[in-house]
Motif scaffolding. Sequence first.
Motif, mmCIF file in Angstrom:
data_model
loop_
_atom_site.group_PDB
_atom_site.id
_atom_site.type_symbol
_atom_site.label_atom_id
_atom_site.label_comp_id
_atom_site.label_asym_id
_atom_site.label_seq_id
_atom_site.Cartn_x
_atom_site.Cartn_y
_atom_site.Cartn_z
ATOM 1 N N LYS A 195 -8.572 8.247 0.059
ATOM 2 C CA LYS A 195 -7.845 9.035 -0.941
ATOM 3 C C LYS A 195 -8.555 8.997 -2.284
ATOM 4 O O LYS A 195 -8.627 10.006 -2.982
ATOM 5 C CB LYS A 195 -6.425 8.498 -1.092
ATOM 6 C CG LYS A 195 -5.573 9.261 -2.074
ATOM 7 C CD LYS A 195 -4.175 8.683 -2.140
ATOM 8 C CE LYS A 195 -3.269 9.523 -2.997
ATOM 9 N NZ LYS A 195 -3.322 9.217 -4.387
ATOM 10 N N PHE A 196 -9.116 7.855 -2.641
ATOM 11 C CA PHE A 196 -9.731 7.719 -3.951
ATOM 12 C C PHE A 196 -11.192 8.137 -3.984
ATOM 13 O O PHE A 196 -11.713 8.488 -5.033
ATOM 14 C CB PHE A 196 -9.590 6.300 -4.491
ATOM 15 C CG PHE A 196 -8.224 6.031 -5.035
ATOM 16 C CD1 PHE A 196 -7.820 6.574 -6.230
ATOM 17 C CD2 PHE A 196 -7.329 5.259 -4.333
ATOM 18 C CE1 PHE A 196 -6.551 6.361 -6.737
ATOM 19 C CE2 PHE A 196 -6.054 5.024 -4.814
ATOM 20 C CZ PHE A 196 -5.664 5.583 -6.019
ATOM 21 N N THR B 132 1.551 6.710 -6.858
ATOM 22 C CA THR B 132 0.475 7.596 -7.317
ATOM 23 C C THR B 132 0.804 9.068 -7.099
ATOM 24 O O THR B 132 0.199 9.924 -7.725
ATOM 25 C CB THR B 132 -0.864 7.272 -6.622
ATOM 26 O OG1 THR B 132 -0.709 7.398 -5.213
ATOM 27 C CG2 THR B 132 -1.360 5.901 -6.982
ATOM 28 N N ALA B 133 1.750 9.358 -6.239
ATOM 29 C CA ALA B 133 2.140 10.747 -6.003
ATOM 30 C C ALA B 133 3.112 11.264 -7.060
ATOM 31 O O ALA B 133 3.393 12.461 -7.098
ATOM 32 C CB ALA B 133 2.769 10.874 -4.618
ATOM 33 N N GLN B 134 3.611 10.395 -7.909
ATOM 34 C CA GLN B 134 4.581 10.797 -8.934
ATOM 35 C C GLN B 134 3.869 11.486 -10.098
ATOM 36 O O GLN B 134 2.715 11.209 -10.397
ATOM 37 C CB GLN B 134 5.346 9.580 -9.449
ATOM 38 C CG GLN B 134 6.068 8.816 -8.371
ATOM 39 C CD GLN B 134 7.068 9.674 -7.625
ATOM 40 O OE1 GLN B 134 7.876 10.365 -8.221
ATOM 41 N NE2 GLN B 134 7.000 9.628 -6.310
ATOM 42 N N VAL C 68 -1.802 3.395 -9.291
ATOM 43 C CA VAL C 68 -3.252 3.227 -9.223
ATOM 44 C C VAL C 68 -3.628 1.765 -9.461
ATOM 45 O O VAL C 68 -4.461 1.192 -8.750
ATOM 46 C CB VAL C 68 -3.964 4.152 -10.239
ATOM 47 C CG1 VAL C 68 -5.438 3.819 -10.346
ATOM 48 C CG2 VAL C 68 -3.771 5.608 -9.853
ATOM 49 N N THR C 69 -2.996 1.148 -10.449
ATOM 50 C CA THR C 69 -3.262 -0.265 -10.735
ATOM 51 C C THR C 69 -2.917 -1.138 -9.537
ATOM 52 O O THR C 69 -3.683 -2.031 -9.173
ATOM 53 C CB THR C 69 -2.457 -0.713 -11.969
ATOM 54 O OG1 THR C 69 -2.800 0.126 -13.072
ATOM 55 C CG2 THR C 69 -2.741 -2.159 -12.312
ATOM 56 N N PHE D 176 0.828 -1.207 0.000
ATOM 57 C CA PHE D 176 0.000 0.000 0.000
ATOM 58 C C PHE D 176 0.864 1.259 0.000
ATOM 59 O O PHE D 176 0.582 2.214 -0.724
ATOM 60 C CB PHE D 176 -0.939 0.025 1.210
ATOM 61 C CG PHE D 176 -2.236 -0.695 0.972
ATOM 62 C CD1 PHE D 176 -3.173 -0.210 0.080
ATOM 63 C CD2 PHE D 176 -2.522 -1.860 1.654
ATOM 64 C CE1 PHE D 176 -4.375 -0.870 -0.136
ATOM 65 C CE2 PHE D 176 -3.707 -2.528 1.452
ATOM 66 C CZ PHE D 176 -4.640 -2.035 0.548
ATOM 67 N N VAL D 177 1.901 1.269 0.799
ATOM 68 C CA VAL D 177 2.791 2.434 0.856
ATOM 69 C C VAL D 177 3.464 2.659 -0.495
ATOM 70 O O VAL D 177 3.532 3.792 -0.989
ATOM 71 C CB VAL D 177 3.829 2.276 1.986
ATOM 72 C CG1 VAL D 177 4.898 3.345 1.906
ATOM 73 C CG2 VAL D 177 3.146 2.302 3.346
#
Length: 76
Positions: A73-74, A20-22, A32-33, A13-14
């Motif tokens: 978050k999503f 996803t922050a990139q 995301v995948t 998860f981390v």
Amino acid sequence: MQLSSWLGLTVAFVVGLILTAQSHVGVHAAGVTLLVMLVPVTVGVFVAAFRQGVGSWKAALVTAAALAFTLLKFFL
């Protein structure tokens, strides 16, 4: 469940959240995948854990927090 199962899910998860922050679209899509695939796997692990015994409650709680953070978050 073994401690390594919980910690492995938490680390995944981390890593997904970091990806996803990139800003690069391909790296973001990979994150995301990864997170989308981890959600049903984590739910399955929780179901199996409650049937067979959770093992480490602290590790399960950290994994649940990572799952909750990802879902928030999503969806928010």
